[in-house]
Scaffold this motif. Structure first.
Motif, PDB file in Angstrom:
ATOM      1  N   ALA A  57       0.834  -1.195   0.000  1.00 22.40           N
ATOM      2  CA  ALA A  57       0.000   0.000   0.000  1.00 22.40           C
ATOM      3  C   ALA A  57       0.871   1.249   0.000  1.00 22.40           C
ATOM      4  N   ASP A  58       0.223   2.414   0.017  1.00 21.44           N
ATOM      5  CA  ASP A  58       0.971   3.680   0.035  1.00 21.44           C
ATOM      6  C   ASP A  58       1.836   3.795   1.280  1.00 21.44           C
ATOM      7  N   GLN A  59       1.364   3.267   2.401  1.00 22.88           N
ATOM      8  CA  GLN A  59       2.059   3.429   3.686  1.00 22.88           C
ATOM      9  C   GLN A  59       3.020   2.282   3.991  1.00 22.88           C
ATOM     10  N   GLY A  60       3.078   1.281   3.152  1.00 22.16           N
ATOM     11  CA  GLY A  60       3.910   0.110   3.418  1.00 22.16           C
ATOM     12  C   GLY A  60       3.122  -1.159   3.149  1.00 22.16           C
ATOM     13  N   VAL A  61       3.531  -2.257   3.773  1.00 16.66           N
ATOM     14  CA  VAL A  61       2.884  -3.545   3.503  1.00 16.66           C
ATOM     15  C   VAL A  61       1.681  -3.735   4.423  1.00 16.66           C
ATOM     16  N   ASP A  62       0.555  -4.096   3.800  1.00 20.84           N
ATOM     17  CA  ASP A  62      -0.674  -4.425   4.517  1.00 20.84           C
ATOM     18  C   ASP A  62      -0.716  -5.944   4.676  1.00 20.84           C
ATOM     19  N   VAL A  63      -0.923  -6.420   5.900  1.00 22.89           N
ATOM     20  CA  VAL A  63      -0.892  -7.849   6.207  1.00 22.89           C
ATOM     21  C   VAL A  63      -2.244  -8.285   6.732  1.00 22.89           C
ATOM     22  N   LEU A  64      -2.831  -9.316   6.107  1.00 24.08           N
ATOM     23  CA  LEU A  64      -4.044  -9.939   6.622  1.00 24.08           C
ATOM     24  C   LEU A  64      -3.765 -11.422   6.821  1.00 24.08           C
ATOM     25  N   VAL A  65      -3.936 -11.907   8.058  1.00 26.44           N
ATOM     26  CA  VAL A  65      -3.734 -13.315   8.391  1.00 26.44           C
ATOM     27  C   VAL A  65      -5.107 -13.959   8.547  1.00 26.44           C
ATOM     28  N   LYS A  66      -5.368 -14.985   7.765  1.00 21.86           N
ATOM     29  CA  LYS A  66      -6.659 -15.666   7.813  1.00 21.86           C
ATOM     30  C   LYS A  66      -6.503 -17.055   8.428  1.00 21.86           C
ATOM     31  N   GLY A  67      -7.383 -17.357   9.396  1.00 18.35           N
ATOM     32  CA  GLY A  67      -7.387 -18.674  10.000  1.00 18.35           C
ATOM     33  C   GLY A  67      -7.066 -18.694  11.472  1.00 18.35           C
ATOM     34  N   VAL A  68      -6.785 -17.539  12.081  1.00 18.24           N
ATOM     35  CA  VAL A  68      -6.433 -17.484  13.493  1.00 18.24           C
ATOM     36  C   VAL A  68      -6.671 -16.061  13.993  1.00 18.24           C
ATOM     37  N   ALA A  69      -6.772 -15.899  15.298  1.00 22.59           N
ATOM     38  CA  ALA A  69      -6.904 -14.580  15.904  1.00 22.59           C
ATOM     39  C   ALA A  69      -5.976 -14.495  17.113  1.00 22.59           C
ATOM     40  N   PRO A  70      -5.327 -13.343  17.333  1.00 27.48           N
ATOM     41  CA  PRO A  70      -4.444 -13.199  18.490  1.00 27.48           C
ATOM     42  C   PRO A  70      -5.241 -13.179  19.792  1.00 27.48           C
ATOM     43  N   GLU A  71      -4.620 -13.696  20.844  1.00 29.61           N
ATOM     44  CA  GLU A  71      -5.270 -13.731  22.153  1.00 29.61           C
ATOM     45  C   GLU A  71      -4.269 -13.321  23.225  1.00 29.61           C
ATOM     46  N   GLY A  72      -4.698 -12.448  24.097  1.00 25.97           N
ATOM     47  CA  GLY A  72      -3.884 -12.101  25.260  1.00 25.97           C
ATOM     48  C   GLY A  72      -2.812 -11.050  25.001  1.00 25.97           C
ATOM     49  N   LEU A  73      -2.199 -10.639  26.100  1.00 22.78           N
ATOM     50  CA  LEU A  73      -1.213  -9.566  26.064  1.00 22.78           C
ATOM     51  C   LEU A  73       0.058  -9.970  25.324  1.00 22.78           C
ATOM     52  N   SER A  74       0.461 -11.229  25.441  1.00 23.27           N
ATOM     53  CA  SER A  74       1.700 -11.644  24.792  1.00 23.27           C
ATOM     54  C   SER A  74       1.596 -11.529  23.272  1.00 23.27           C
ATOM     55  N   HIS A  75       0.442 -11.903  22.727  1.00 20.04           N
ATOM     56  CA  HIS A  75       0.235 -11.762  21.284  1.00 20.04           C
ATOM     57  C   HIS A  75       0.210 -10.293  20.880  1.00 20.04           C
ATOM     58  N   HIS A  76      -0.466  -9.475  21.676  1.00 19.35           N
ATOM     59  CA  HIS A  76      -0.522  -8.042  21.392  1.00 19.35           C
ATOM     60  C   HIS A  76       0.885  -7.440  21.374  1.00 19.35           C
ATOM     61  N   ASP A  77       1.686  -7.774  22.352  1.00 26.48           N
ATOM     62  CA  ASP A  77       3.040  -7.229  22.415  1.00 26.48           C
ATOM     63  C   ASP A  77       3.889  -7.722  21.245  1.00 26.48           C
ATOM     64  N   ALA A  78       3.723  -8.997  20.872  1.00 23.03           N
ATOM     65  CA  ALA A  78       4.492  -9.541  19.750  1.00 23.03           C
ATOM     66  C   ALA A  78       4.109  -8.855  18.445  1.00 23.03           C
ATOM     67  N   LEU A  79       2.814  -8.599  18.241  1.00 19.54           N
ATOM     68  CA  LEU A  79       2.356  -7.925  17.030  1.00 19.54           C
ATOM     69  C   LEU A  79       2.865  -6.500  16.967  1.00 19.54           C
ATOM     70  N   THR A  80       2.816  -5.807  18.084  1.00 22.26           N
ATOM     71  CA  THR A  80       3.302  -4.424  18.109  1.00 22.26           C
ATOM     72  C   THR A  80       4.787  -4.362  17.794  1.00 22.26           C
ATOM     73  N   ALA A  81       5.555  -5.256  18.388  1.00 17.52           N
ATOM     74  CA  ALA A  81       6.999  -5.281  18.130  1.00 17.52           C
ATOM     75  C   ALA A  81       7.284  -5.605  16.658  1.00 17.52           C
ATOM     76  N   PHE A  82       6.537  -6.573  16.108  1.00 15.70           N
ATOM     77  CA  PHE A  82       6.704  -6.950  14.707  1.00 15.70           C
ATOM     78  C   PHE A  82       6.385  -5.768  13.786  1.00 15.70           C
ATOM     79  N   ALA A  83       5.249  -5.121  14.031  1.00 16.24           N
ATOM     80  CA  ALA A  83       4.810  -4.021  13.178  1.00 16.24           C
ATOM     81  C   ALA A  83       5.781  -2.851  13.231  1.00 16.24           C
ATOM     82  N   GLN A  84       6.251  -2.524  14.404  1.00 13.79           N
ATOM     83  CA  GLN A  84       7.178  -1.398  14.536  1.00 13.79           C
ATOM     84  C   GLN A  84       8.542  -1.714  13.931  1.00 13.79           C
ATOM     85  N   ALA A  85       9.015  -2.922  14.141  1.00  6.92           N
ATOM     86  CA  ALA A  85      10.336  -3.303  13.636  1.00  6.92           C
ATOM     87  C   ALA A  85      10.381  -3.322  12.117  1.00  6.92           C
ATOM     88  N   HIS A  86       9.256  -3.685  11.479  1.00  2.00           N
ATOM     89  CA  HIS A  86       9.256  -3.861  10.030  1.00  2.00           C
ATOM     90  C   HIS A  86       8.413  -2.812   9.306  1.00  2.00           C
TER      91      HIS A  86
END
Length: 392
Positions: free
Chosen positions: A161-190
């Motif tokens: 996209a204009d702002q970078g890569v748009d990611v959609l993961v189909k087949g699962v949903a994140p749960e809990g704080l550990s997943h939230h923190d991992a997603l935030t770290a992933f998104a910021q790092a990349h």
């Protein structure tokens, strides 16, 4: 000995004696013992995963032969319906330019495309088709997604996209704080533009620091997760140029199966845009309104409720870009009408040719075809064509 003369629809070489030969190029020689002797159009495939990976079928062809294959596919489809026309030189997208892709992820972490004619995933270590920005996320996703402990295969839709890569993961949903923190770290790092998950209830965004858009016709259009886009910017430009050439200076045009507005936002004059996907047509409506473009949108399923001949006759030109199955009912209404010009965009030469025959029977002439090769080294063929009706 016999010579390979052409490439069949599924990518095999066809010898002069009719035999089909895997991984053969026009000009290769097939010896009596079955040995294939490479000819002038046979090149060394650049990717280590070829031919195992199903993302490419024609990596052993040079561009001249690939272009010839595209032209032959279209000509053969036309010939099956008794049609001929001018077929222009194909517009080929270069390597590393595909801006959208769907990768598959196993619970073990293996990530990539499926193997040719198989459900087995080829674990990607390189890719010469997708844009570098997309491939740069393959290894990080391989580390991230196993932590979700999915019990089945996941699909990951990547879009540049204009702002970078748009990611959609189909087949699962994140749960809990550990997943939230991992997603935030992933998104910021990349520097990911957005991360959304769909576990079967529709996409749910978990990271989007600013609204994600895709620029079409000079207008920033809101980009729904995994929305349809032309595969490359080069392919999009070739198709838009062909459509604009077909339409000319039309004062009012209908864009059918308009999507996000790839053509509607590039057309002159006033535009009526019809699309069955609600998220796409709402995005186009919002973008056209902000940009003050003369685009009137309608959420309309053109398969269940095609525009009637009377409705179509109000326009100076029609642009139609249906799915692979074509648009038989809508084309039937078009063929009975009096619209001077039709620009038809297709991703399936066979269904296009069937629709073209209906238009010809209705009195339209097929003026020319512009082939487009957006899916590098694949057997996928796209085109834009111009139909015209002489004033009665």
């Amino acid at each position: 000995m016999t010579t390979i003369t052409r490439i069949a629809a599924r990518g095999e070489g066809v010898a002069a004696d009719g035999r089909h030969v895997a991984l053969a190029a026009p000009g290769d020689t097939l010896a009596d013992d079955g040995t294939l002797i490479p000819g002038p159009h046979h090149i060394d495939p650049p990717c280590r995963h070829y031919p195992e990976c199903g993302g490419c079928q024609l990596q052993h062809l040079d561009d001249e032969s690939w272009a010839g294959f595209i032209t032959d596919r279209i000509a053969s489809a036309l010939d099956a319906h008794g049609l001929t026309t001018i077929i222009r030189a194909p517009a080929l997208s270069p390597p590393h330019t595909r801006r959208r892709a769907t990768l598959h992820v196993e619970p073990s972490g293996r990530i990539g495309f499926t193997a040719e004619r198989s459900h087995q995933i080829v674990d990607l270590h390189e890719c010469h088709v997708i844009a570098p920005e997309l491939f740069a996320l393959v290894r990080p996703l391989k580390r991230l997604l196993p932590s979700f402990k999915a019990k089945r295969r996941l699909d990951v839709h990547l879009t540049l996209a204009d702002q970078g890569v748009d990611v959609l993961v189909k087949g699962v949903a994140p749960e809990g704080l550990s997943h939230h923190d991992a997603l935030t770290a992933f998104a910021q790092a990349h520097k990911v533009a957005r991360i959304a998950f769909d576990d079967g209830m529709g996409p749910e965004t978990r990271w989007e620091p600013e609204p994600v858009t895709i620029t079409l016709g000079g207008v920033a259009v809101p980009l729904p997760p995994a929305a349809f886009l032309q595969a490359t910017t080069e392919g999009e430009a070739a198709l838009v140029a062909a459509v604009c050439e077909s339409v000319g200076a039309a004062k009012i045009t209908a864009d059918l199966f308009a999507g996000l507005g790839t053509f509607a936002l590039a057309l002159p004059g006033r535009v009526y845009a019809a699309e069955g996907a609600r998220d796409a047509i709402m995005a186009l409506k919002a973008a056209a309104g902000r940009a003050q473009r003369l685009v009137f949108t309608e959420h309309r399923d053109l398969f269940r409720r095609p525009l009637t001949t009377a409705e179509l006759n109000r326009f100076d030109a029609i642009v139609i870009d249906p799915p692979r199955a074509g648009a038989r009912d809508q084309v039937t209404q078009l063929a009975a009408g009096t619209v001077p010009v039709i620009a038809y965009v297709s991703c399936n030469p066979s269904t296009f040719a069937a629709d073209a025959q209906r238009l010809r029977e209705g009195g339209y002439a097929l003026d020319w075809i512009q082939p487009v090769g957006q899916f590098r080294w694949s057997t996928h063929v796209e085109l834009a064509a111009r139909f015209s009706r002489s004033p009665s």
